[in-house]
Design an enzyme around this catalytic site. Structure first.
Site, PDB file in Angstrom:
ATOM      1  NE  ARG A  48      -4.169  -1.191  -0.263  1.00 30.89           N
ATOM      2  CZ  ARG A  48      -5.316  -0.896   0.348  1.00 30.89           C
ATOM      3  NH1 ARG A  48      -5.383   0.131   1.151  1.00 30.89           N
ATOM      4  NH2 ARG A  48      -6.361  -1.659   0.166  1.00 30.89           N
ATOM      5  CG  ASP A 159     -14.356   7.061   5.502  1.00 31.21           C
ATOM      6  OD1 ASP A 159     -15.105   6.073   5.564  1.00 31.21           O
ATOM      7  OD2 ASP A 159     -13.117   6.972   5.448  1.00 31.21           O
TER       8      ASP A 159
END
Length: 292
Positions: A48, A159
Protein backbone atom coordinates in the site's frame (compact mmCIF):
# COMPACT_ATOMS: atom_id res chain seq x y z
CA UNK A 1 -11.41 0.45 7.05
CA UNK A 2 -9.18 -2.57 6.73
CA UNK A 3 -6.15 -3.25 4.62
CA UNK A 4 -6.95 -5.81 1.95
CA UNK A 5 -5.41 -7.53 -0.98
CA UNK A 6 -6.86 -4.87 -3.30
CA UNK A 7 -4.26 -2.48 -4.52
CA UNK A 8 -1.18 -4.60 -3.85
CA UNK A 9 1.34 -3.22 -6.29
CA UNK A 10 4.71 -4.15 -7.63
CA UNK A 11 7.35 -2.71 -5.32
CA UNK A 12 10.42 -4.81 -6.14
CA UNK A 13 12.52 -1.69 -6.70
CA UNK A 14 12.14 -0.81 -3.01
CA UNK A 15 14.01 -2.53 -0.24
CA UNK A 16 11.52 -4.92 1.42
CA UNK A 17 9.90 -3.52 4.52
CA UNK A 18 11.82 -4.65 7.58
CA UNK A 19 10.07 -5.82 10.73
CA UNK A 20 11.25 -2.72 12.61
CA UNK A 21 9.90 -0.46 9.85
CA UNK A 22 6.58 -2.28 9.96
CA UNK A 23 6.28 -1.83 13.71
CA UNK A 24 7.14 1.87 13.52
CA UNK A 25 4.59 2.47 10.75
CA UNK A 26 1.99 0.32 12.52
CA UNK A 27 2.37 2.44 15.65
CA UNK A 28 1.99 5.59 13.54
CA UNK A 29 -1.18 4.21 11.95
CA UNK A 30 -2.67 3.38 15.34
CA UNK A 31 -1.62 6.67 16.91
CA UNK A 32 -3.30 8.77 14.23
CA UNK A 33 -6.25 6.62 13.10
CA UNK A 34 -6.86 4.04 15.84
CA UNK A 35 -6.54 1.22 13.29
CA UNK A 36 -4.54 -1.76 14.55
CA UNK A 37 -2.57 -3.79 12.00
CA UNK A 38 -1.90 -7.36 13.05
CA UNK A 39 1.51 -8.98 12.68
CA UNK A 40 0.66 -10.64 9.38
CA UNK A 41 -0.06 -7.35 7.60
CA UNK A 42 3.53 -6.35 6.79
CA UNK A 43 3.42 -7.38 3.11
CA UNK A 44 0.10 -5.64 2.60
CA UNK A 45 1.27 -2.46 4.31
CA UNK A 46 4.43 -2.41 2.18
CA UNK A 47 2.34 -2.82 -0.97
CA UNK A 48 0.00 0.00 0.00
CA UNK A 49 2.79 2.44 0.85
CA UNK A 50 5.04 1.66 -2.11
CA UNK A 51 3.27 4.21 -4.33
CA UNK A 52 3.69 7.26 -2.05
CA UNK A 53 7.28 6.23 -1.24
CA UNK A 54 8.10 6.12 -4.96
CA UNK A 55 6.22 9.32 -5.71
CA UNK A 56 8.21 11.18 -3.07
CA UNK A 57 11.48 9.77 -4.44
CA UNK A 58 12.46 8.21 -1.12
CA UNK A 59 14.92 5.32 -0.84
CA UNK A 60 12.75 3.23 1.48
CA UNK A 61 10.22 2.92 4.26
CA UNK A 62 12.50 4.20 7.01
CA UNK A 63 12.84 7.51 5.16
CA UNK A 64 9.10 7.61 4.60
CA UNK A 65 8.45 7.08 8.30
CA UNK A 66 10.88 9.90 9.16
CA UNK A 67 9.12 12.22 6.71
CA UNK A 68 5.70 11.42 8.17
CA UNK A 69 6.94 12.04 11.70
CA UNK A 70 7.93 15.56 10.63
CA UNK A 71 4.69 16.21 8.69
CA UNK A 72 1.54 17.84 10.02
CA UNK A 73 -1.58 15.67 10.03
CA UNK A 74 -3.24 17.92 7.47
CA UNK A 75 -0.22 17.94 5.13
CA UNK A 76 -0.64 16.35 1.68
CA UNK A 77 1.91 13.67 2.57
CA UNK A 78 0.13 12.62 5.74
CA UNK A 79 -3.33 12.71 4.15
CA UNK A 80 -2.04 10.48 1.34
CA UNK A 81 -0.59 8.12 3.96
CA UNK A 82 -3.92 7.82 5.74
CA UNK A 83 -5.79 7.31 2.46
CA UNK A 84 -3.30 4.62 1.44
CA UNK A 85 -3.77 2.51 4.55
CA UNK A 86 -7.58 2.56 4.53
CA UNK A 87 -9.78 0.36 2.37
CA UNK A 88 -13.49 0.86 1.97
CA UNK A 89 -15.91 -1.88 1.03
CA UNK A 90 -19.57 -0.96 0.77
CA UNK A 91 -22.65 -1.22 -1.41
CA UNK A 92 -26.18 0.11 -1.62
CA UNK A 93 -28.45 -1.39 1.06
CA UNK A 94 -25.73 -3.62 2.46
CA UNK A 95 -27.17 -5.56 5.42
CA UNK A 96 -30.68 -4.56 4.36
CA UNK A 97 -32.34 -5.48 7.67
CA UNK A 98 -31.00 -2.23 9.16
CA UNK A 99 -32.75 -0.16 6.50
CA UNK A 100 -35.95 -2.18 6.90
CA UNK A 101 -35.86 -1.52 10.66
CA UNK A 102 -35.26 2.18 10.05
CA UNK A 103 -38.28 2.36 7.72
CA UNK A 104 -40.67 0.04 9.54
CA UNK A 105 -39.88 0.75 13.20
CA UNK A 106 -37.87 3.91 13.79
CA UNK A 107 -39.52 6.30 11.34
CA UNK A 108 -43.09 5.39 12.47
CA UNK A 109 -41.95 5.81 16.08
CA UNK A 110 -40.64 9.33 15.41
CA UNK A 111 -43.72 10.22 13.34
CA UNK A 112 -46.01 9.09 16.18
CA UNK A 113 -44.07 11.29 18.61
CA UNK A 114 -44.42 14.25 16.24
CA UNK A 115 -48.20 13.90 16.34
CA UNK A 116 -47.99 14.37 20.11
CA UNK A 117 -46.24 17.68 19.66
CA UNK A 118 -42.76 16.37 18.96
CA UNK A 119 -40.28 17.52 16.35
CA UNK A 120 -40.64 16.78 12.63
CA UNK A 121 -37.00 15.99 12.18
CA UNK A 122 -34.85 12.91 11.64
CA UNK A 123 -31.05 12.96 11.75
CA UNK A 124 -28.84 9.97 10.97
CA UNK A 125 -25.05 9.69 11.04
CA UNK A 126 -23.11 7.21 8.91
CA UNK A 127 -19.83 7.27 10.83
CA UNK A 128 -17.72 5.27 8.37
CA UNK A 129 -19.46 6.17 5.15
CA UNK A 130 -16.79 5.17 2.62
CA UNK A 131 -17.77 6.04 -0.97
CA UNK A 132 -21.30 7.02 0.00
CA UNK A 133 -23.53 4.09 -0.85
CA UNK A 134 -24.57 3.70 2.80
CA UNK A 135 -25.34 7.40 3.15
CA UNK A 136 -27.54 7.44 0.08
CA UNK A 137 -29.26 4.18 1.06
CA UNK A 138 -30.23 5.87 4.34
CA UNK A 139 -31.45 8.94 2.45
CA UNK A 140 -33.62 6.87 0.08
CA UNK A 141 -35.06 4.95 3.04
CA UNK A 142 -36.02 8.16 4.83
CA UNK A 143 -37.52 9.77 1.73
CA UNK A 144 -39.73 6.75 1.05
CA UNK A 145 -40.65 6.11 4.70
CA UNK A 146 -41.56 9.71 5.59
CA UNK A 147 -43.18 10.71 2.27
CA UNK A 148 -44.73 13.85 3.77
CA UNK A 149 -43.92 17.54 3.41
CA UNK A 150 -42.72 19.58 6.34
CA UNK A 151 -40.05 17.20 7.63
CA UNK A 152 -36.37 17.98 7.99
CA UNK A 153 -34.40 14.90 6.99
CA UNK A 154 -30.62 14.99 7.33
CA UNK A 155 -27.95 12.34 6.82
CA UNK A 156 -24.39 13.12 7.89
CA UNK A 157 -21.72 10.95 6.31
CA UNK A 158 -18.15 10.92 7.57
CA UNK A 159 -14.91 9.11 6.90
CA UNK A 160 -11.21 9.67 7.49
CA UNK A 161 -10.33 8.98 3.83
CA UNK A 162 -10.56 12.10 1.67
CA UNK A 163 -10.57 10.05 -1.53
CA UNK A 164 -13.75 8.15 -0.72
CA UNK A 165 -15.44 11.33 0.46
CA UNK A 166 -14.77 12.88 -2.93
CA UNK A 167 -16.48 9.90 -4.57
CA UNK A 168 -19.43 10.25 -2.21
CA UNK A 169 -19.65 13.97 -2.96
CA UNK A 170 -19.84 13.31 -6.72
CA UNK A 171 -22.69 10.82 -6.11
CA UNK A 172 -21.94 9.07 -9.42
CA UNK A 173 -21.76 5.26 -9.54
CA UNK A 174 -21.58 2.43 -12.08
CA UNK A 175 -25.09 1.37 -13.04
CA UNK A 176 -24.41 -2.21 -11.94
CA UNK A 177 -24.17 -0.95 -8.35
CA UNK A 178 -27.97 -0.57 -8.34
CA UNK A 179 -28.71 -4.29 -8.34
CA UNK A 180 -30.07 -4.09 -4.79
CA UNK A 181 -32.32 -1.11 -5.59
CA UNK A 182 -35.84 -1.67 -6.90
CA UNK A 183 -36.97 -0.22 -10.22
CA UNK A 184 -39.22 2.44 -8.70
CA UNK A 185 -36.36 3.86 -6.63
CA UNK A 186 -34.06 3.80 -9.66
CA UNK A 187 -36.54 5.83 -11.68
CA UNK A 188 -37.35 8.28 -8.90
CA UNK A 189 -33.93 8.98 -7.44
CA UNK A 190 -31.29 8.35 -10.15
CA UNK A 191 -30.32 10.02 -13.41
CA UNK A 192 -29.03 7.78 -16.20
CA UNK A 193 -25.73 8.80 -17.76
CA UNK A 194 -25.50 9.42 -21.50
CA UNK A 195 -22.67 9.60 -24.02
CA UNK A 196 -19.39 9.70 -22.05
CA UNK A 197 -21.38 8.93 -18.87
CA UNK A 198 -23.16 5.92 -20.33
CA UNK A 199 -23.21 3.05 -17.86
CA UNK A 200 -23.20 5.42 -14.90
CA UNK A 201 -25.93 6.85 -12.67
CA UNK A 202 -26.09 9.98 -10.54
CA UNK A 203 -28.22 10.63 -7.46
CA UNK A 204 -30.78 13.39 -8.00
CA UNK A 205 -30.59 16.66 -6.08
CA UNK A 206 -33.63 15.59 -4.04
CA UNK A 207 -31.34 13.03 -2.42
CA UNK A 208 -27.96 14.77 -2.34
CA UNK A 209 -29.27 17.97 -0.77
CA UNK A 210 -30.25 16.11 2.39
CA UNK A 211 -26.73 14.67 2.76
CA UNK A 212 -23.78 16.41 4.39
CA UNK A 213 -20.33 14.86 4.06
CA UNK A 214 -17.47 15.60 6.46
CA UNK A 215 -13.97 14.31 7.13
CA UNK A 216 -13.87 12.92 10.66
CA UNK A 217 -10.91 11.25 12.31
CA UNK A 218 -12.40 9.46 15.29
CA UNK A 219 -9.10 9.83 17.15
CA UNK A 220 -9.48 13.63 17.22
CA UNK A 221 -10.60 15.44 20.36
CA UNK A 222 -13.31 17.23 18.41
CA UNK A 223 -15.46 15.58 15.77
CA UNK A 224 -16.94 17.49 12.86
CA UNK A 225 -20.26 15.77 13.49
CA UNK A 226 -22.73 17.45 15.80
CA UNK A 227 -25.42 15.49 17.60
CA UNK A 228 -27.93 14.67 18.62
CA UNK A 229 -28.79 11.91 16.15
CA UNK A 230 -31.75 9.56 16.03
CA UNK A 231 -29.64 6.76 14.53
CA UNK A 232 -25.91 6.15 14.13
CA UNK A 233 -24.60 3.63 11.61
CA UNK A 234 -21.09 2.51 12.59
CA UNK A 235 -20.84 -0.70 10.63
CA UNK A 236 -17.96 -2.96 9.64
CA UNK A 237 -15.31 -0.65 11.08
CA UNK A 238 -15.10 -1.75 14.72
CA UNK A 239 -13.24 -4.94 13.90
CA UNK A 240 -10.20 -2.92 12.83
CA UNK A 241 -9.73 -1.33 16.25
CA UNK A 242 -8.62 -2.86 19.52
CA UNK A 243 -11.28 -3.15 22.22
CA UNK A 244 -10.20 -0.13 24.28
CA UNK A 245 -10.42 2.07 21.17
CA UNK A 246 -13.74 0.53 20.17
CA UNK A 247 -15.19 1.33 23.58
CA UNK A 248 -13.84 4.87 23.57
CA UNK A 249 -15.44 5.57 20.18
CA UNK A 250 -18.75 3.93 21.06
CA UNK A 251 -19.21 5.62 24.42
CA UNK A 252 -18.61 8.95 22.77
CA UNK A 253 -21.00 8.14 19.92
CA UNK A 254 -23.77 6.98 22.20
CA UNK A 255 -23.47 10.30 23.99
CA UNK A 256 -24.51 11.88 20.69
CA UNK A 257 -27.75 9.89 20.41
CA UNK A 258 -31.12 11.37 21.29
CA UNK A 259 -33.05 9.72 24.13
CA UNK A 260 -34.24 6.43 22.66
CA UNK A 261 -31.73 6.65 19.81
CA UNK A 262 -30.36 3.66 17.92
CA UNK A 263 -26.91 2.31 17.01
CA UNK A 264 -26.30 -0.15 14.17
CA UNK A 265 -23.04 -2.10 13.82
CA UNK A 266 -21.81 -4.69 11.31
CA UNK A 267 -22.92 -8.30 11.18
CA UNK A 268 -19.49 -9.59 12.23
CA UNK A 269 -19.19 -7.24 15.21
CA UNK A 270 -20.19 -7.64 18.87
CA UNK A 271 -20.06 -5.16 21.75
CA UNK A 272 -21.19 -6.97 24.93
CA UNK A 273 -19.28 -4.52 27.16
CA UNK A 274 -21.65 -1.73 26.00
CA UNK A 275 -24.80 -3.38 27.35
CA UNK A 276 -24.76 -1.08 30.36
CA UNK A 277 -25.58 1.78 28.00
CA UNK A 278 -27.19 0.03 25.03
CA UNK A 279 -30.13 -2.37 24.98
CA UNK A 280 -29.53 -5.15 22.41
CA UNK A 281 -32.40 -5.47 19.96
CA UNK A 282 -30.55 -8.04 17.88
CA UNK A 283 -26.89 -8.91 17.42
CA UNK A 284 -26.28 -5.72 15.44
CA UNK A 285 -29.01 -3.27 16.53
CA UNK A 286 -29.05 -1.42 19.84
CA UNK A 287 -31.13 1.22 21.58
CA UNK A 288 -29.92 3.74 24.14
CA UNK A 289 -30.99 2.64 27.62
CA UNK A 290 -32.90 4.70 30.12
CA UNK A 291 -34.81 6.64 27.51
CA UNK A 292 -38.31 5.26 27.62
Amino acid sequence: MPLSERGIAEHDSLTPMKEREFRLLRELVQEHTGIWLQDGKRTMLAARLAKPVRRLGLPGFQSYYALLRESAEDSPEFVEFVNAITTNKTSFFRERHHFDYLAQKIVPEIKAASMRGGRKQIRVWSAACSTGEEVYSIALTLLDAVAEPGWWLEVVGSDIDTGVLETAQRAIYPAECLESIDELQRQRYFLQGKDSRAGQVKLKAEVTRMVELRRVNLMDERWAADGPFDVIFFRNALIYFQQDVQERFLRRMTGMLRPGGYLFIGNSEQIPWMHDRLEPLSQTMYRLRGSG
